[in-house]
Design an enzyme around this catalytic site. Sequence first.
Site, PDB file in Angstrom:
ATOM      1  N   GLY A  11      -0.782  -1.113  -2.642  1.00  0.00           N
ATOM      2  CA  GLY A  11      -1.926  -0.641  -1.876  1.00  0.00           C
ATOM      3  C   GLY A  11      -3.010  -0.007  -2.744  1.00  0.00           C
ATOM      4  O   GLY A  11      -4.061   0.382  -2.235  1.00  0.00           O
ATOM      5  N   CYS A  12      -2.778   0.076  -4.032  1.00  0.00           N
ATOM      6  CA  CYS A  12      -3.692   0.739  -4.968  1.00  0.00           C
ATOM      7  C   CYS A  12      -4.487  -0.303  -5.749  1.00  0.00           C
ATOM      8  O   CYS A  12      -3.910  -1.160  -6.418  1.00  0.00           O
ATOM      9  CB  CYS A  12      -2.874   1.618  -5.919  1.00  0.00           C
ATOM     10  N   GLY A  13      -5.807  -0.218  -5.672  1.00  0.00           N
ATOM     11  CA  GLY A  13      -6.670  -1.146  -6.388  1.00  0.00           C
ATOM     12  C   GLY A  13      -6.484  -1.085  -7.888  1.00  0.00           C
ATOM     13  O   GLY A  13      -6.528  -2.119  -8.571  1.00  0.00           O
TER      14      GLY A  13
END
Length: 117
Positions: A11-13
Amino acid sequence: MLDVTIYHNPGCGTCRETLSILREKGVEPRIVEYMTEPLSRATLETLISAMGLRPRDLLREKDPQYETLDLANPRWSDSELVGFMVESPSLINRPIVATPTATRLCRPPITVLELLA
């Protein structure tokens, strides 16, 4: 083939970009999704030591729990801070990339290239 592990939150860019850089360089890392596969205290302490950091340096200040738990307060010991990260993995800044020779917090993502040199 280079033995690489990425401690990753899909979920982390920043994690996704770091993983993309690794793959662009022909490296398919072992992926540890630490939000669903929580790290043990021993693993987290080993990673912190390998990066040459203190636990406070690995805290994710943007996480809502950081403020709720008053983690900026210097009263918390290193051991207590590690405990908070083990209990609430969202407090761990990411991504962490480990190779046999070095481990880094890869922020910004381009930092991962230092591990491939």
